[in-house]
Design an enzyme around this catalytic site. Sequence first.
Site, PDB file in Angstrom:
ATOM      1  N   GLN A 171       0.853  -1.193   0.000  1.00 10.71           N
ATOM      2  CA  GLN A 171       0.000   0.000   0.000  1.00 10.71           C
ATOM      3  C   GLN A 171       0.890   1.244   0.000  1.00 10.71           C
ATOM      4  O   GLN A 171       1.802   1.361   0.812  1.00 10.71           O
ATOM      5  CB  GLN A 171      -0.911   0.009   1.228  1.00 10.71           C
TER       6      GLN A 171
ATOM      7  N   HIS B 127      -7.737  -2.176  -6.592  1.00  4.73           N
ATOM      8  CA  HIS B 127      -7.224  -2.134  -7.958  1.00  4.73           C
ATOM      9  C   HIS B 127      -8.026  -3.100  -8.810  1.00  4.73           C
ATOM     10  O   HIS B 127      -8.230  -4.253  -8.428  1.00  4.73           O
ATOM     11  CB  HIS B 127      -5.754  -2.567  -7.998  1.00  4.73           C
TER      12      HIS B 127
ATOM     13  N   HIS C 130      -8.483   1.473  -1.095  1.00  7.56           N
ATOM     14  CA  HIS C 130      -8.837   1.434  -2.510  1.00  7.56           C
ATOM     15  C   HIS C 130      -8.637   0.022  -3.032  1.00  7.56           C
ATOM     16  O   HIS C 130      -7.908  -0.771  -2.439  1.00  7.56           O
ATOM     17  CB  HIS C 130      -8.035   2.450  -3.334  1.00  7.56           C
TER      18      HIS C 130
END
Length: 134
Positions: A93, A101, A99
């Site tokens: 990270q 991907h 988030h």
Amino acid sequence: MEKCIFCKIADGEIPTATLYEDEDFRVILDLGPASKGHALILPKYHAANIYELPDELAGKAMILAKKMAVKMTEALKCDGFNIVQNNGETAGQTVFHFHMHLIPRYQGDGVGLTWTPGKLSDEEREEILAKIKA
């Protein structure tokens, strides 16, 4: 406290190539793509990682990842798909705003998301089971 870069992007304060947006998330094309179509799912709620993300948003993020993977696979005609989510610097990270991907995969693309499988010993299995199930 100043907003993090992904908060600013998710809130629309920084222009991006947005693939999808709703009240909870923005999905954008990654500026440093691993492959053609690499995108990021960004929650509009700031959580540094999966540990801080409310359960409801975590569930919505996975449902959105599935929907985007289906749509992107059809549109981009990719040969496979990775959904990746890293937590902590050691895990890769680099931006500390949760988030996911979305990485379309193409035959021979050279994207390296694999590892050499190890072996689970009986002792290690029992130790892990005792710690997690306790």
